[in-house]
Motif scaffolding. Sequence first.
Motif, PDB file in Angstrom:
ATOM      1  N   VAL A 195       0.843  -1.200   0.000  1.00  0.00           N
ATOM      2  CA  VAL A 195       0.000   0.000   0.000  1.00  0.00           C
ATOM      3  C   VAL A 195       0.878   1.250   0.000  1.00  0.00           C
ATOM      4  O   VAL A 195       1.732   1.425   0.877  1.00  0.00           O
ATOM      5  CB  VAL A 195      -0.914   0.026   1.251  1.00  0.00           C
ATOM      6  N   LEU A 197       1.276   5.341   0.330  1.00  0.00           N
ATOM      7  CA  LEU A 197       0.625   6.505   0.945  1.00  0.00           C
ATOM      8  C   LEU A 197       1.373   7.751   0.510  1.00  0.00           C
ATOM      9  O   LEU A 197       2.601   7.753   0.416  1.00  0.00           O
ATOM     10  CB  LEU A 197       0.616   6.375   2.470  1.00  0.00           C
ATOM     11  N   GLU A 203      -2.903  10.437   1.456  1.00  0.00           N
ATOM     12  CA  GLU A 203      -3.879   9.812   0.562  1.00  0.00           C
ATOM     13  C   GLU A 203      -3.434   8.351   0.427  1.00  0.00           C
ATOM     14  O   GLU A 203      -2.252   8.098   0.170  1.00  0.00           O
ATOM     15  CB  GLU A 203      -3.787  10.532  -0.807  1.00  0.00           C
ATOM     16  N   VAL A 204      -4.347   7.419   0.651  1.00  0.00           N
ATOM     17  CA  VAL A 204      -3.988   6.008   0.442  1.00  0.00           C
ATOM     18  C   VAL A 204      -4.170   5.715  -1.047  1.00  0.00           C
ATOM     19  O   VAL A 204      -5.266   5.853  -1.581  1.00  0.00           O
ATOM     20  CB  VAL A 204      -4.856   5.056   1.282  1.00  0.00           C
ATOM     21  N   ILE A 207      -4.751   0.091  -3.739  1.00  0.00           N
ATOM     22  CA  ILE A 207      -3.999  -1.030  -3.149  1.00  0.00           C
ATOM     23  C   ILE A 207      -3.452  -1.930  -4.260  1.00  0.00           C
ATOM     24  O   ILE A 207      -4.123  -2.179  -5.262  1.00  0.00           O
ATOM     25  CB  ILE A 207      -4.932  -1.827  -2.216  1.00  0.00           C
ATOM     26  N   ARG A 252     -11.064  -3.478   1.729  1.00  0.00           N
ATOM     27  CA  ARG A 252     -10.343  -2.269   1.335  1.00  0.00           C
ATOM     28  C   ARG A 252     -10.277  -1.279   2.507  1.00  0.00           C
ATOM     29  O   ARG A 252      -9.228  -0.742   2.821  1.00  0.00           O
ATOM     30  CB  ARG A 252     -10.991  -1.599   0.121  1.00  0.00           C
ATOM     31  N   SER A 253     -11.387  -1.098   3.194  1.00  0.00           N
ATOM     32  CA  SER A 253     -11.349  -0.091   4.257  1.00  0.00           C
ATOM     33  C   SER A 253     -10.499  -0.573   5.434  1.00  0.00           C
ATOM     34  O   SER A 253      -9.824   0.222   6.087  1.00  0.00           O
ATOM     35  CB  SER A 253     -12.758   0.330   4.680  1.00  0.00           C
ATOM     36  N   GLU A 256      -6.913   0.069   4.279  1.00  0.00           N
ATOM     37  CA  GLU A 256      -6.628   1.508   4.286  1.00  0.00           C
ATOM     38  C   GLU A 256      -6.450   2.023   5.711  1.00  0.00           C
ATOM     39  O   GLU A 256      -5.578   2.839   5.992  1.00  0.00           O
ATOM     40  CB  GLU A 256      -7.742   2.272   3.569  1.00  0.00           C
ATOM     41  N   GLU A 257      -7.272   1.501   6.607  1.00  0.00           N
ATOM     42  CA  GLU A 257      -7.196   1.965   7.995  1.00  0.00           C
ATOM     43  C   GLU A 257      -5.877   1.552   8.638  1.00  0.00           C
ATOM     44  O   GLU A 257      -5.199   2.363   9.284  1.00  0.00           O
ATOM     45  CB  GLU A 257      -8.381   1.383   8.783  1.00  0.00           C
ATOM     46  N   THR A 260      -3.033   3.690   7.193  1.00  0.00           N
ATOM     47  CA  THR A 260      -3.000   5.063   7.724  1.00  0.00           C
ATOM     48  C   THR A 260      -2.498   5.080   9.163  1.00  0.00           C
ATOM     49  O   THR A 260      -1.701   5.942   9.556  1.00  0.00           O
ATOM     50  CB  THR A 260      -4.414   5.683   7.664  1.00  0.00           C
TER      51      THR A 260
END
Length: 335
Positions: A195, A197, A203-204, A207, A252-253, A256-257, A260
Amino acid sequence: MKVALTCNTLPSDYNRESGDDTFAEFDAPSTISAIKKALLKYCAAVEVVEADEGAYERLRRGNFDFAFNIAEGIRGEAREAQIPAMLEMLGIPYTGSGVTTLAITLDKRRTKEVLLANGIPTPRFQLLARPEDLGPDLRFPLFLKPNGEGSSRGITARSLVSSEEELEAVATEMVAKYRQPVLAEEYLTGREFTVGLLGNPPEVLPIVEVSFESLPEGAPRFDCYEVKWIYDSLDAGYDTTVCPARVDDYLRSRIEEVATRTFEALEVRDLCRLDLRLDGDGVPSVFDVNALPGLIPDPAENSRFPKAARAAGYSYEGLIGEIFSSALRRQGISR
Ligand SMILES: Nc1ncnc2c1ncn2[C@@H]1O[C@H](COP(=O)(O)OP(=O)(O)O)[C@@H](O)[C@H]1O
Ligand SMILES: [Mg+2]
């Protein structure tokens, strides 16, 4: 504005496919000139500064206002932090993460300790100065890697071990060759993702899945040196990356989490790329953070960070410009 492009250049006669990994982390002249060309869209002058023993003098005398830093460093356990330390001493602001973050992320064990302290899943592990230090807690199969390398240096088809005897043989060789402790981690069998960033807060980028299915039978199912630099090379023609990855919204979330949170926990700046796999319960588990991700411009080379940026709509010049302007904005500098 006059910008120093601090970097380590691959020797012109270096052949990655020979299996020699000495300079695996360095950048090809074509990458360096592409970054320079892109930067010239955003500033008046760019000078390449080779990050070797003469770097400090070159930086001191160069009248630089800023540095775009991709230097991997030539030696030492905190080699990625050395140029940023010099730049700070000279009062030259620069792109990317600072000294502490670069020192920590080059040390896989310390990186994992920061992740654990912040509740971010990472595979269970032990650092082994000698193979016989292995305690009773880890469950085979285990994955072995030198604690302080990147670009798959030291990771071979034999890194995956399923018994104490195998571990002893492989770890002994690794300690002798790379002269540093070996990190033993529980092997995650789930899907692998990387991933990117970009910016602050980041901004991610879309993926990337690293998928080993297209490789010939018998090739390892993990990103060892041979897979990264030989199978997945221009000549061999395999592509182990899928971007954007095919994942549902829920996964995906979650990815992403965790990405981050990793960026925040390690106080990364401007850009990074991190590697993770899903554990047996489908939970994303982070095992590698690259605060100086590769920036190879040619799409055919499958460099992961630029690939993710392309999927987000950035041209190569746009990507370099975004790294540069994120670093300027964060430090309150106008062009
Ligand atoms: N704990 C693990 N479980 C499964 N595969 C792993 C694990 N650690 C590393 N790998 C595999 O080895 C590759 C390289 O390891 P990584 O820690 O990312 O080192 P590098 O810094 O060289 O990129 C990964 O991309 C992955 O395919
Ligand atoms: Mg990695």
